[in-house]
Design a protein around this motif. Sequence first.
Motif, PDB file in Angstrom:
ATOM      1  N   ASP A  33       0.823  -1.222   0.000  1.00 29.85           N
ATOM      2  CA  ASP A  33       0.000   0.000   0.000  1.00 29.85           C
ATOM      3  C   ASP A  33       0.850   1.261   0.000  1.00 29.85           C
ATOM      4  OD1 ASP A  33      -2.628  -0.965  -0.196  1.00 29.85           O
ATOM      5  OD2 ASP A  33      -2.522  -1.635   1.895  1.00 29.85           O
ATOM      6  N   GLY A  34       2.135   1.114  -0.274  1.00 26.17           N
ATOM      7  CA  GLY A  34       2.982   2.282  -0.454  1.00 26.17           C
ATOM      8  C   GLY A  34       3.927   2.529   0.697  1.00 26.17           C
ATOM      9  N   PHE A  35       4.968   3.292   0.386  1.00 30.91           N
ATOM     10  CA  PHE A  35       6.027   3.573   1.362  1.00 30.91           C
ATOM     11  C   PHE A  35       6.660   4.897   0.992  1.00 30.91           C
ATOM     12  CE2 PHE A  35       7.295   0.928  -2.154  1.00 30.91           C
ATOM     13  CZ  PHE A  35       8.340   1.652  -2.707  1.00 30.91           C
ATOM     14  N   ALA A 111       4.528  12.254   1.618  1.00 34.53           N
ATOM     15  CA  ALA A 111       3.242  12.402   2.294  1.00 34.53           C
ATOM     16  C   ALA A 111       2.821  11.014   2.760  1.00 34.53           C
ATOM     17  CB  ALA A 111       2.197  12.971   1.346  1.00 34.53           C
ATOM     18  N   VAL A 113      -0.372   8.748   5.082  1.00 34.58           N
ATOM     19  CA  VAL A 113      -1.608   8.633   5.864  1.00 34.58           C
ATOM     20  C   VAL A 113      -1.554   7.300   6.609  1.00 34.58           C
ATOM     21  CG1 VAL A 113      -4.128   8.452   5.752  1.00 34.58           C
ATOM     22  CG2 VAL A 113      -2.918   9.990   4.181  1.00 34.58           C
ATOM     23  N   ARG A 118      -6.767   5.510   5.633  1.00 34.05           N
ATOM     24  CA  ARG A 118      -6.702   5.511   4.166  1.00 34.05           C
ATOM     25  C   ARG A 118      -8.094   5.263   3.575  1.00 34.05           C
ATOM     26  NH1 ARG A 118      -1.027   2.311   3.769  1.00 34.05           N
ATOM     27  NH2 ARG A 118       0.101   3.830   5.052  1.00 34.05           N
ATOM     28  N   GLY A 119      -8.316   5.820   2.421  1.00 33.73           N
ATOM     29  CA  GLY A 119      -9.606   5.635   1.761  1.00 33.73           C
ATOM     30  C   GLY A 119     -10.741   6.391   2.418  1.00 33.73           C
ATOM     31  N   ASN A 149       4.919   2.175  -6.711  1.00 27.62           N
ATOM     32  CA  ASN A 149       3.970   2.605  -5.681  1.00 27.62           C
ATOM     33  C   ASN A 149       2.651   3.000  -6.344  1.00 27.62           C
ATOM     34  OD1 ASN A 149       2.682   3.571  -3.406  1.00 27.62           O
ATOM     35  ND2 ASN A 149       4.388   4.857  -2.730  1.00 27.62           N
ATOM     36  N   ARG A 151      -0.464   2.702  -5.542  1.00 26.24           N
ATOM     37  CA  ARG A 151      -1.507   3.339  -4.727  1.00 26.24           C
ATOM     38  C   ARG A 151      -1.270   4.850  -4.642  1.00 26.24           C
ATOM     39  NH1 ARG A 151      -4.932   1.149   0.117  1.00 26.24           N
ATOM     40  NH2 ARG A 151      -6.191   3.001   0.458  1.00 26.24           N
ATOM     41  N   SER A 152      -0.018   5.225  -4.444  1.00 28.21           N
ATOM     42  CA  SER A 152       0.295   6.654  -4.374  1.00 28.21           C
ATOM     43  C   SER A 152       0.013   7.325  -5.720  1.00 28.21           C
ATOM     44  CB  SER A 152       1.762   6.850  -3.987  1.00 28.21           C
ATOM     45  OG  SER A 152       2.074   8.212  -3.966  1.00 28.21           O
ATOM     46  N   ALA A 154      -2.163   6.380  -7.965  1.00 28.76           N
ATOM     47  CA  ALA A 154      -3.622   6.457  -8.115  1.00 28.76           C
ATOM     48  C   ALA A 154      -4.181   7.602  -7.280  1.00 28.76           C
ATOM     49  CB  ALA A 154      -4.271   5.137  -7.707  1.00 28.76           C
ATOM     50  N   ARG A 158      -5.816  10.456  -9.398  1.00 31.70           N
ATOM     51  CA  ARG A 158      -7.274  10.312  -9.448  1.00 31.70           C
ATOM     52  C   ARG A 158      -7.996  11.079  -8.346  1.00 31.70           C
ATOM     53  NH1 ARG A 158      -7.022   4.384 -10.178  1.00 31.70           N
ATOM     54  NH2 ARG A 158      -8.423   4.215  -8.410  1.00 31.70           N
ATOM     55  N   LYS A 159      -7.385  11.186  -7.156  1.00 26.28           N
ATOM     56  CA  LYS A 159      -8.090  11.817  -6.029  1.00 26.28           C
ATOM     57  C   LYS A 159      -7.850  13.310  -5.938  1.00 26.28           C
ATOM     58  CE  LYS A 159      -9.992   8.099  -4.869  1.00 26.28           C
ATOM     59  NZ  LYS A 159     -10.009   7.394  -3.612  1.00 26.28           N
TER      60      LYS A 159
HETATM   61  C1  LIG Z   1      -0.328   7.225  -0.732  1.00 27.63           C
HETATM   62  C2  LIG Z   1      -1.349   7.559   0.340  1.00 27.63           C
HETATM   63  C3  LIG Z   1      -0.965   8.896   1.013  1.00 27.63           C
HETATM   64  C4  LIG Z   1      -2.709   7.738  -0.346  1.00 27.63           C
HETATM   65  O1  LIG Z   1      -3.715   7.948   0.617  1.00 27.63           O
HETATM   66  P1  LIG Z   1      -5.017   6.956   0.618  1.00 27.63           P
HETATM   67  O2  LIG Z   1      -5.927   7.403   1.688  1.00 27.63           O
HETATM   68  O3  LIG Z   1      -4.503   5.569   0.662  1.00 27.63           O
HETATM   69  O4  LIG Z   1      -5.596   7.306  -0.818  1.00 27.63           O
HETATM   70  P2  LIG Z   1      -7.039   6.915  -1.343  1.00 27.63           P
HETATM   71  O5  LIG Z   1      -7.499   5.619  -0.711  1.00 27.63           O
HETATM   72  O6  LIG Z   1      -7.927   8.095  -1.227  1.00 27.63           O
HETATM   73  O7  LIG Z   1      -6.740   6.683  -2.880  1.00 27.63           O
HETATM   74  C5  LIG Z   1      -5.947   5.629  -3.301  1.00 27.63           C
HETATM   75  C6  LIG Z   1      -6.578   4.960  -4.517  1.00 27.63           C
HETATM   76  O8  LIG Z   1      -5.703   3.927  -4.971  1.00 27.63           O
HETATM   77  C7  LIG Z   1      -6.409   2.714  -5.039  1.00 27.63           C
HETATM   78  N1  LIG Z   1      -5.462   1.654  -4.761  1.00 27.63           N
HETATM   79  C8  LIG Z   1      -5.263   0.991  -3.617  1.00 27.63           C
HETATM   80  N2  LIG Z   1      -4.283   0.102  -3.761  1.00 27.63           N
HETATM   81  C9  LIG Z   1      -3.857   0.199  -5.042  1.00 27.63           C
HETATM   82  C10 LIG Z   1      -2.892  -0.470  -5.814  1.00 27.63           C
HETATM   83  N3  LIG Z   1      -2.127  -1.421  -5.286  1.00 27.63           N
HETATM   84  N4  LIG Z   1      -2.729  -0.090  -7.096  1.00 27.63           N
HETATM   85  C11 LIG Z   1      -3.466   0.888  -7.649  1.00 27.63           C
HETATM   86  N5  LIG Z   1      -4.421   1.550  -6.951  1.00 27.63           N
HETATM   87  C12 LIG Z   1      -4.603   1.205  -5.670  1.00 27.63           C
HETATM   88  C13 LIG Z   1      -7.478   2.838  -4.009  1.00 27.63           C
HETATM   89  O9  LIG Z   1      -8.485   1.900  -4.260  1.00 27.63           O
HETATM   90  C14 LIG Z   1      -7.892   4.268  -4.191  1.00 27.63           C
HETATM   91  O10 LIG Z   1      -8.718   4.453  -5.319  1.00 27.63           O
HETATM   92  P3  LIG Z   1     -10.338   4.271  -5.243  1.00 27.63           P
HETATM   93  O11 LIG Z   1     -10.795   5.012  -4.024  1.00 27.63           O
HETATM   94  O12 LIG Z   1     -10.800   4.887  -6.534  1.00 27.63           O
HETATM   95  O13 LIG Z   1     -10.592   2.819  -5.145  1.00 27.63           O
HETATM   96  C15 LIG Z   1      -1.433   6.431   1.422  1.00 27.63           C
HETATM   97  O14 LIG Z   1      -1.856   5.221   0.815  1.00 27.63           O
HETATM   98  C16 LIG Z   1      -0.117   6.212   2.139  1.00 27.63           C
HETATM   99  O15 LIG Z   1       0.200   6.947   3.065  1.00 27.63           O
HETATM  100  N6  LIG Z   1       0.657   5.173   1.729  1.00 27.63           N
HETATM  101  C17 LIG Z   1       1.946   4.895   2.372  1.00 27.63           C
HETATM  102  C18 LIG Z   1       2.982   5.997   2.157  1.00 27.63           C
HETATM  103  C19 LIG Z   1       3.072   6.412   0.693  1.00 27.63           C
HETATM  104  O16 LIG Z   1       3.048   5.610  -0.232  1.00 27.63           O
HETATM  105  N7  LIG Z   1       3.221   7.743   0.509  1.00 27.63           N
HETATM  106  C20 LIG Z   1       3.366   8.345  -0.814  1.00 27.63           C
HETATM  107  C21 LIG Z   1       4.773   8.299  -1.280  1.00 27.63           C
HETATM  108  S1  LIG Z   1       4.950   9.104  -2.864  1.00 27.63           S
END
Ligand SMILES: CC(C)(COP(=O)(O)OP(=O)(O)OC[C@H]1O[C@@H](n2cnc3c(N)ncnc32)[C@H](O)[C@@H]1OP(=O)(O)O)[C@@H](O)C(=O)NCCC(=O)NCCS
Length: 185
Positions: A33-35, A111, A113, A118-119, A149, A151-152, A154, A158-159
């Motif tokens: 879920d990211g780092f 950044a 969360v 998350r979400g 990464n 999720r980041s 996306a 997208r958000k």
């Molecule tokens: C990156 C981060 C800040 C995003 O915040 P979040 O609250 O998770 O973001 P959201 O859930 O609003 O949006 C993420 C989207 O990615 C989607 N998603 C989740 N896992 C995914 C994956 N493996 N691949 C692609 N998309 C993914 C989610 O479903 C969501 O989209 P949706 O709501 O349309 O389904 C958070 O996940 C986080 O802190 N991660 C760990 C640290 C990190 O990666 N920081 C960024 C470094 S650049």
Amino acid sequence: MTITLATMADYEGILALHKTYHTDSISPEDRPDGFVTTNFTPQQLEDLIVKEQGVTVAKDDSGTIVAYATAASWDYWSQWPLFVYMIDHLHEYQLDGVTLTKENSYQYGPACVHKDYRGTGLFAQVFRASLASMAHRYPIMATFVNQVNPRSYAAHTRKVGMTTAGTFPFNNNQYYCLVCPTAAQ
Ligand SMILES: CC(C)(COP(=O)(O)OP(=O)(O)OC[C@H]1O[C@@H](n2cnc3c(N)ncnc32)[C@H](O)[C@@H]1OP(=O)(O)O)[C@@H](O)C(=O)NCCC(=O)NCCS
């Protein structure tokens, strides 16, 4: 939930969240879920909070920091080789026909969360508060996201509507360069 610019009173809470999701210390189950990858010395984190006024935090009702977003001038970030590379390549990136420079843009990120939040929309709230805090200083924000990464990527595209300005390689990783205007959309 309170979203505000951080002070040194928030230092330990920011560091705790940062370490939990830093690539050097993140748990294997959290990694998909990211780092975050940037390492801060104590002085660098203090300068980011105090001199750059560059850390936006979200605190839950108990006062625990559950999200942060960092932002600062390119001069501040030039202490890290990755950002020196980005500065050298800024002229390759544009937003709405405007070429990025050290003067008209700044760098946002890392950044983070906490996974419990998350979400929930908190990411977008903290992102927008960070953007608003820099809008009087710069018209353009830029950031990088490691291509491993998703999720980041996306979340940022997208958000909160960031645009992919290009990609670049650095130190055996592939990155996206994302950009957006700081003025409220
Ligand atoms: C990156 C981060 C800040 C995003 O915040 P979040 O609250 O998770 O973001 P959201 O859930 O609003 O949006 C993420 C989207 O990615 C989607 N998603 C989740 N896992 C995914 C994956 N493996 N691949 C692609 N998309 C993914 C989610 O479903 C969501 O989209 P949706 O709501 O349309 O389904 C958070 O996940 C986080 O802190 N991660 C760990 C640290 C990190 O990666 N920081 C960024 C470094 S650049």
